[in-house]
Design an enzyme around this catalytic site. Sequence first.
Site, short mmCIF file in Angstrom:
data_model
loop_
_atom_site.label_atom_id
_atom_site.label_comp_id
_atom_site.label_asym_id
_atom_site.label_seq_id
_atom_site.Cartn_x
_atom_site.Cartn_y
_atom_site.Cartn_z
N SER A 66 0.50 6.82 9.47
CA SER A 66 1.42 6.16 9.62
C SER A 66 2.43 6.81 10.87
CB SER A 66 2.12 5.27 8.64
OG SER A 66 1.05 4.55 8.28
N1 SAH Z 1 -0.19 5.74 4.22
C1 SAH Z 1 -1.82 5.84 4.21
C2 SAH Z 1 -1.71 5.20 5.69
C3 SAH Z 1 -3.55 4.57 5.73
S1 SAH Z 1 -4.34 3.12 6.88
C4 SAH Z 1 -1.18 7.14 5.43
O1 SAH Z 1 -0.30 7.91 5.03
O2 SAH Z 1 -1.80 8.38 5.95
C5 SAH Z 1 -4.55 1.90 5.67
C6 SAH Z 1 -5.49 2.17 4.35
O3 SAH Z 1 -6.14 0.90 4.02
C7 SAH Z 1 -6.74 2.78 5.63
O4 SAH Z 1 -7.38 4.21 4.46
C8 SAH Z 1 -7.98 1.63 5.38
O5 SAH Z 1 -9.38 1.91 4.98
C9 SAH Z 1 -7.16 1.16 3.78
N2 SAH Z 1 -7.30 -0.26 2.95
C10 SAH Z 1 -7.94 -1.43 3.94
N3 SAH Z 1 -7.94 -2.34 3.01
C11 SAH Z 1 -8.14 -1.52 2.25
C12 SAH Z 1 -8.30 -2.40 0.57
N4 SAH Z 1 -8.07 -3.38 0.67
N5 SAH Z 1 -7.96 -1.58 -0.08
C13 SAH Z 1 -7.76 -0.83 -0.44
N6 SAH Z 1 -7.65 0.33 0.59
C14 SAH Z 1 -7.49 -0.55 2.04
#
Ligand code: SAH
Length: 214
Positions: A66
Amino acid sequence: MQVDTSQTRQARYEMVETQIRKRGIIDSRILRAFQMVPRHVFVPAGQRSTAYRDYPLPIGAGQTISQPYIVALMTAILSPSSTDRVLEIGTGSGYQTAILAELAKEVFTIERIRQLTESAGTILQELGYKNIHLFNGDGSKGIPEQAPFERIMVTACSSRLYPAWFEQLQEGGKIVLPLGDSNHQELIEGRKMGGKIQTITHGSVVFVPLVQDE
Ligand code: SAH
């Protein structure tokens, strides 16, 4: 590991001042956390020069890290204290995880894409974090064995507040999540009071979707 150069330190200082403090996030603990965590090591090697810019970046597997301000806004809303145990859903790059680990007692974070779980784990270990517990799996079920949590942060857009999150949130605790679908999402702050969730809406956001495994 040699993490910082004078350029990355300077770029990070400017990110904190212009993208975070100037936009109204002035809590000194939070600003310090953003000054401590080297964002450039969480982005793919080819993207390092843009790591401190004012936008999200791809991290592989179709996912994104993000925008710094959004990470700061969610952190400020969550406001973890140094005694809190925090559950994070969606580790992604691990950047938000590291920010939370600077502020909270312990962070339990879960990511469903194994490649991202592994790369985040390597980076967080190299940076020396001892209060992060990383899990691979479907975060919509939370991590029941580690509950309850004083704070829960969801970093993928969810269509609902899953019962597991509600159950694993301590009474008086707080959850922050993007709620909605691919057309419209809002950042929601929820407080568990008297066995119910009281919510405050913080405006529109754009996140990758939460994917629930069968
Ligand atoms: N906070 C992160 C942003 C990640 S984007 C950062 O700072 O980089 C959101 C993430 O959620 C992705 O990596 C995606 O794979 C994960 N995600 C999506 N659905 C999920 C689920 N059901 N359980 C765990 N992770 C999930």
